[in-house]
Design a protein around this motif. Structure first.
Motif, PDB file in Angstrom:
ATOM      1  N   SER A   1      38.827  37.577  45.072  1.00 30.50           N
ATOM      2  CA  SER A   1      38.344  38.694  44.258  1.00 30.50           C
ATOM      3  C   SER A   1      37.896  39.797  45.201  1.00 30.50           C
ATOM      4  O   SER A   1      37.486  39.530  46.328  1.00 30.50           O
ATOM      5  N   GLN A   2      37.990  41.019  44.747  1.00 30.78           N
ATOM      6  CA  GLN A   2      37.677  42.169  45.585  1.00 30.78           C
ATOM      7  C   GLN A   2      36.210  42.564  45.440  1.00 30.78           C
ATOM      8  O   GLN A   2      35.711  42.725  44.324  1.00 30.78           O
ATOM      9  N   GLU A   3      35.527  42.701  46.560  1.00 30.37           N
ATOM     10  CA  GLU A   3      34.125  43.104  46.574  1.00 30.37           C
ATOM     11  C   GLU A   3      33.941  44.220  47.596  1.00 30.37           C
ATOM     12  O   GLU A   3      34.571  44.204  48.658  1.00 30.37           O
TER      13      GLU A   3
ATOM     14  N   LEU B   1      35.507  31.395  46.500  1.00 28.81           N
ATOM     15  CA  LEU B   1      36.397  32.560  46.447  1.00 28.81           C
ATOM     16  C   LEU B   1      36.460  33.306  47.770  1.00 28.81           C
ATOM     17  O   LEU B   1      37.265  34.231  47.927  1.00 28.81           O
TER      18      LEU B   1
ATOM     19  N   LEU C   1      37.288  31.799  39.421  1.00 30.94           N
ATOM     20  CA  LEU C   1      37.352  33.213  39.056  1.00 30.94           C
ATOM     21  C   LEU C   1      36.697  33.454  37.695  1.00 30.94           C
ATOM     22  O   LEU C   1      35.978  34.444  37.496  1.00 30.94           O
TER      23      LEU C   1
ATOM     24  N   SER D   1      32.886  32.976  38.039  1.00 30.34           N
ATOM     25  CA  SER D   1      32.329  34.132  38.743  1.00 30.34           C
ATOM     26  C   SER D   1      32.211  35.337  37.824  1.00 30.34           C
ATOM     27  O   SER D   1      31.210  36.066  37.853  1.00 30.34           O
ATOM     28  N   ALA D   2      33.226  35.562  36.989  1.00 28.55           N
ATOM     29  CA  ALA D   2      33.187  36.695  36.056  1.00 28.55           C
ATOM     30  C   ALA D   2      32.117  36.497  34.986  1.00 28.55           C
ATOM     31  O   ALA D   2      31.373  37.422  34.648  1.00 28.55           O
TER      32      ALA D   2
END
Length: 202
Positions: free
Chosen positions: A108-110, A161, A44, A47-48
């Protein structure tokens, strides 16, 4: 750039003809089998940093820093490469309109389409830009090692993820490289193949 673009087109054709379906799923499930709280947090974070927390701010600061140093050609190269890559990614996503994986609940939300990966494309674009800027200097190999390692980590984090197929990642890398080398070629055509003078960064 031309060869990379052809590779992207061939890859996209294979993906949408079903050639990657089995391999995509196998790699995804293998990554999911390695999952744990520590790796979840790490991926996470990566990715951020590979997008809103790192790549985008660093790209903006790099352009501004080069402008302040009056390295106009280098700053224009960075701006065209990074901003153009983002626009190209959005256009490609709308063109291909591939659904994201739904193998397990996403970490994570996409909300956008899946192909090609924006994180993979954005991070590899900036990393290639840094490599090309550092190439005339003695820092070329350390920068290349760190940049490629970071791009790979960002790329792997997305399937881990659950938000991208591995083929989305490869597509992002190919399209980013094609775009960056095309911009670089256009910017250097009047400089004998050298974007920035050696003294700019050494």
């Amino acid at each position: 750039a031309g060869l990379l673009l052809l590779a992207f087109i061939g890859h996209a054709t294979a993906v949408f003809c079903g050639g990657w379906q089995g391999a995509d799923a196998r790699v995804m499930w293998w990554l999911h089998a390695q999952a744990g709280p520590g790796l979840d947090r790490f991926n996470l974070l990566i990715s951020a940093v590979g997008h809103e927390w790192g790549v985008i701010p660093v790209g903006v600061l790099l352009v501004l820093g080069l402008v302040l140093l009056r390295k106009w050609r280098c700053s224009l190269f960075v701006l065209l490469a990074t901003a153009g890559s983002g626009l190209l990614n959005r256009t490609a996503k709308e063109l291909f309109s591939r659904e994201r994986p739904q193998l397990w609940p996403h970490l994570s939300q996409e909300t956008t389409w899946s192909f090609p990966s924006g994180h993979a494309m954005g991070s590899s674009t900036l990393m290639l830009v840094l490599i090309l800027l550092a190439w005339p200097t003695r820092w070329r190999y350390p920068v290349m090692l760190l940049a490629l390692s970071f791009a790979v980590l960002v790329g792997v984090s997305r399937p881990y993820l659950g938000v991208h197929w591995p083929s989305d990642i490869l597509a992002g890398w190919l399209l980013a490289a094609a775009w960056v080398f095309a911009v670089f070629a256009c910017m250097t055509c009047q400089r004998g193949g050298e974007l920035c003078r050696r003294t700019d960064f050494s």
